[in-house]
Structure formats: C-alpha cells, structure tokens
Design a protein around this motif. Structure first.
Motif, PDB file in Angstrom:
ATOM      1  N   PRO B  49     -22.674 -45.366-101.056  1.00  0.00           N
ATOM      2  CA  PRO B  49     -21.198 -46.117-100.713  1.00  0.00           C
ATOM      3  C   PRO B  49     -20.203 -45.899-100.885  1.00  0.00           C
ATOM      4  O   PRO B  49     -19.029 -46.059-100.697  1.00  0.00           O
ATOM      5  N   ALA B  50     -19.393 -44.912-102.795  1.00  0.00           N
ATOM      6  CA  ALA B  50     -17.963 -44.305-102.518  1.00  0.00           C
ATOM      7  C   ALA B  50     -17.559 -43.760-101.547  1.00  0.00           C
ATOM      8  O   ALA B  50     -16.495 -43.842-100.975  1.00  0.00           O
ATOM      9  N   VAL B  52     -18.909 -43.405 -98.526  1.00  0.00           N
ATOM     10  CA  VAL B  52     -18.227 -44.638 -97.315  1.00  0.00           C
ATOM     11  C   VAL B  52     -16.774 -44.988 -97.469  1.00  0.00           C
ATOM     12  O   VAL B  52     -16.270 -44.958 -97.010  1.00  0.00           O
ATOM     13  N   THR B  53     -16.386 -45.535 -98.155  1.00  0.00           N
ATOM     14  CA  THR B  53     -15.041 -46.811 -99.127  1.00  0.00           C
ATOM     15  C   THR B  53     -14.073 -44.940 -99.166  1.00  0.00           C
ATOM     16  O   THR B  53     -13.194 -45.954 -97.990  1.00  0.00           O
ATOM     17  N   ALA B  56     -13.162 -44.612 -95.710  1.00  0.00           N
ATOM     18  CA  ALA B  56     -13.048 -46.084 -94.466  1.00  0.00           C
ATOM     19  C   ALA B  56     -10.904 -45.916 -95.460  1.00  0.00           C
ATOM     20  O   ALA B  56     -10.185 -45.960 -94.368  1.00  0.00           O
ATOM     21  N   VAL B  57     -11.001 -45.462 -96.566  1.00  0.00           N
ATOM     22  CA  VAL B  57      -9.612 -45.180 -97.111  1.00  0.00           C
ATOM     23  C   VAL B  57      -8.270 -44.403 -96.178  1.00  0.00           C
ATOM     24  O   VAL B  57      -7.853 -44.248 -95.525  1.00  0.00           O
TER      25      VAL B  57
END
Lengths: 406, 67
Positions: B49-50, B52-53, B56-57
C-alpha cells in the motif's frame, strides 16, 4: 486448505480493481483518483495482514505488537479520508449515464470512516470484555460474510444517499420524505446486521450460521437492544430530515453522528449478548492489558465516527456540487439549462445558510473549470437567473455576495 | 465511461492482475510470519500500500507541475 481466504482475497481484489480502475484514462488519473483517496483504498487490504497475524503460530506478545502495528495503518488510512483533498476534480469520461458519474470519492470517505469506526469499536469492546487477555482468532468465512455488510453500507447505502437523497435535493425533486428516511435507516440496519455478524464470526474464529448461533439465555434482552438500535437509526434519519445538508452547524453534525454511534453501540452490545449468552462487562482488574488496548481501539473508532466523519461528509457535499458543475458544463445546452434551472430554483427556495453553502460550492466548482467550460457555465447561470422571479434572483445574488465576500 | 466489451475485458484483466498481486502478498506475509520473521512480514504488509500511495503522490505532483 480452506477456500475461504481465496474467496476473501478475491472479493477484496474486486473492490480494489473497481475503485482504482482508470476509467477515464491515465493522463488525468490523479485528478479523479487523488493520492489520499488511493491511499485510503489501497490500505484497506490490511485486513489480509491482520488475518495472517491472528492465524500465525506466534507468541501472544508478537501477535499483539503486530496487530497494533497493522491497526495503525488501518485507522490512519480511514482518518486521512477526512481531509479535504480526498475528493478529486471533475474529469469527463466517467459517466455511467448522462449526469451520473462513477465517483467513489464522493461516497467512500464517510462510509469507510463509519465502517472502520464500527469495526474498531467492536474489536475494542471484545478485548475489554474478556476476563483474561487473549487475542481474537481469525475466520475467513466470517470475513466473506462481513464483506457483504461492507458492500451494503459503503457503496449501496452511499449511492442511495447520493442518487435518491442528495441529488434530488439539489434539483428540488424531494429526497426528504419520511418513506425515504425509513428506507435509508432500514438499509443501514440490514447492512450492520450482516457486517457485525460477519465480523463477530471473523474475530471469534467461527463459521457463520454453522458454529455461531444465538444463545437463548439472554435472548429477550439482546433482542430489545437490537430493536432499540433499529429505532435509534430510524430516529436519526428522521432527525436528519430537519437539517439542511451542507449548512448544518457543528453541533447538529455531532448530534447526527452521536445518534449513529448510539445505534451502532446498542447493536454491538445486543449482538454480543445474543451470541455469547451473557451480559458482558469490562475486566480492568483481571485483564488490564486487554482493557487498555480495547479502550484505545474504542476511542480510535469513536474518533473516526465523530470528528473525522463530520469532516469527510462536509467535503463530500462540497465536492459533489463542484463535480456536478463540471458535468453540467459538458451537457448539451438544452439539458444544461434545464438542470441549471432546477438547481437554481432549489437553491433559491432553500434556507439562507443552505443557499450560501451551495452557492459557495458552486463558485468553487466554477473556479476549478477550464476557461471554456467556465464561460459556458457562467452564460447558462446568467440566462437561468434572468428567467427567475425577481425575489428568487435577489436571494441568489445575496447568497453569491455572501459566499464571495463573506 | 464506455461500458463496451473492451472496457469489461480490461477490467477483467486488471482484476486478474490485482488478485495475483494480493494472493502473492498474502502468501509472502504468511510465509514470513510463520517463519518467525516478524519485521519482514510487517515490512511486506506495508510495502504494497505504501508503494502504491507513494506512486500516486509522485504522479499527482507531476500532473500539478505540468499545468
């Protein structure tokens, strides 16, 4: 090996795929799937981590540390959904039907805050109520059932709220009748019944409808608590009819969320009583660690349902109007003017606070459009305002002044 | 959003890829934790998850800069 985790992970993957699919292409992806939204979605599978921890052959100490670590991400990824940049911009190409875009960022934050707040409250109470410290045992079959509760509460309840409530109110087509309020309350209650029974099985390591059945000993009291929960949720929906969405005071928002929390708590306690067959009380003397951890989880859950959800709902409201303005800009002129007429008429008829809130979100939406779309919308607004009776026009002009210059 | 056959096929392919990633993630975490490698298990759990996030950032900032 059981098929349950394969099914459970398949269900999670389905949600992830639908939520994050680049339906309007990759070029403007983060405009309609902002990082906060993406992070909120992609951290949801921490369920899988929690499941692995609870089933792993580890010491109680190791499991406790890892579980708390997992729950930090689980909580934080719901908490940041309350921030204002969670909802994206208007991007064309997401319409499922004319005027109806697929925008999970407009319904997911409030739903996730509520569902995760409920799960944390329930888990916290389970830990507090044990006479000695032990951790839950995960059952994937319980999760497979709970998943449908999540679906009922987040997308289904959210879409009902959006399409039959918010959208109709914006266009002056109703959305505030008693029948709709009862329907919403009932839908939420049904979703909660599924969610809580699923998670009770998940955290007790049981198989739903096989291992965990109601016990007769305290059933009458449990049923009273469950019926009370339903009545509280209905009462909340009826209370909400008196409020103007987007223009509620903080006090009204808090009361609204307290109704929700009280109903949820009554249902959790009713369920625990029904399926344990006894009244549960905290055991701080014999289980200080479970009590302390449980209390922290309950507080974390309440934080999601109260302050964080209030913020998320306010942001959802403003973003819905903002995105609606973009949608209108891309409609054929006749449709745009027709919808604009209904929207402005509903705004003019709304109480002043609500009118100002909606006009302010509308101005925000206009300011975020590119020049061509903005000009189209300003022209439509001017034409529609010219057609309105002078009293309504004056009311809207006052609201615009108020929204722009305070 | 065009709900053509092509979109459905893309969705299905995306689902298969996502499912594969999550199954691998689950298998990886399970193996590490059952092996007693607690830090490794936790790292794998947060890495997906980190990452992917974070991606995105980065993409979000790039798209803001390009305007």
């Amino acid at each position: 090996m059981s098929a349950a985790p394969i099914i459970g992970i398949g269900l999670i993957s389905t949600v992830m795929t639908i939520m994050l699919f680049p339906a309007a292409g990759l070029r403007r992806y983060t405009d309609y799937k902002p990082p906060l939204f993406m992070g909120g979605v992609i951290f949801m599978p921490l369920f899988i981590f929690i499941a692995v921890i609870l089933r792993a052959p580890l010491s109680l100490e190791a499991k406790t540390s890892l579980l708390l670590l997992g729950l930090v991400g689980f909580w934080a990824s719901a908490a940041w959904l309350g921030l204002k940049d969670t909802q994206g911009e208007y991007v064309p190409g997401l319409e499922l039907r004319p005027g109806m875009p697929f925008r999970p960022d407009l319904i997911l934050p409030g739903g996730v805050n509520y569902v995760k707040g409920t799960i944390l409250t329930g888990l916290g109470l389970m830990l507090m109520f044990q006479p000695e410290y032990r951790l839950p045992v995960w059952s994937w079959w319980g999760f497979v059932l709970a998943f449908w509760g999540i679906i009922t509460i987040i997308p289904v309840w959210g879409m009902v709220k959006m399409l039959l409530g918010r959208r109709r109110r914006f266009l002056g087509e109703g959305g505030t009748d008693v029948g709709f309020a009862v329907f919403r309350g009932t839908l939420l209650f049904v979703g909660l019944l599924i969610l809580m029974y699923g998670f009770l099985n998940a955290f007790m390591g049981r198989v739903p409808f096989v291992d965990l059945l109601p016990k007769g000993e305290r059933a009458p009291v449990a049923v009273v608590l469950i019926v009370l929960a339903y009545l509280i949720l209905l009462g909340r929906e009826l209370y909400k009819r008196r409020l103007e969405e987007g223009a509620e005071t903080t006090g009204e928002m808090v009361i609204k969320q307290l109704w929700l929390w009280a109903g949820t708590l009554s249902l959790i306690y009713g369920y625990i009583t029904l399926f344990m067959g006894r009244f549960m009380v905290p055991h701080p003397a014999t289980n200080p660690r479970g009590f302390a951890i449980g209390l922290v989880l309950v507080v974390a859950g309440v934080a999601l349902i109260l302050p964080v959800r209030i913020s998320a709902l306010r942001n959802e409201f403003r973003a819905t109007i903002r995105i609606m303005i973009g949608l209108l800009a891309d409609m054929p002129e006749a449709e745009r003017n027709g919808m604009m007429r209904r929207m402005m008429g509903a705004m003019a008829a709304a109480p002043e606070r609500s009118r100002v809130a909606r006009v302010s979100a509308m101005i925000d939406g206009l300011n975020r459009l590119d020049q061509e779309r903005r000009e189209r919308m300003v022209k439509a607004r001017t034409e529609v305002m010219a057609e309105l009776p002078s009293q309504e026009r004056r009311a809207l002009m006052r609201a615009m002044d108020e929204a722009m210059f305070g | 959003m065009r709900t053509s056959r092509q979109t459905v096929a893309k969705l299905l392919l995306a689902w298969i890829a996502v499912y594969g990633i999550f199954l691998g993630w689950w298998v990886g975490m399970t193996a590490l934790l059952e092996d007693g490698q607690l830090a490794g298990g936790a790292l794998v759990a947060y890495a997906l998850p980190a990452a992917v996030t974070l991606a995105a950032v980065v993409k979000y900032r790039q798209s803001r800069r390009s305007r």
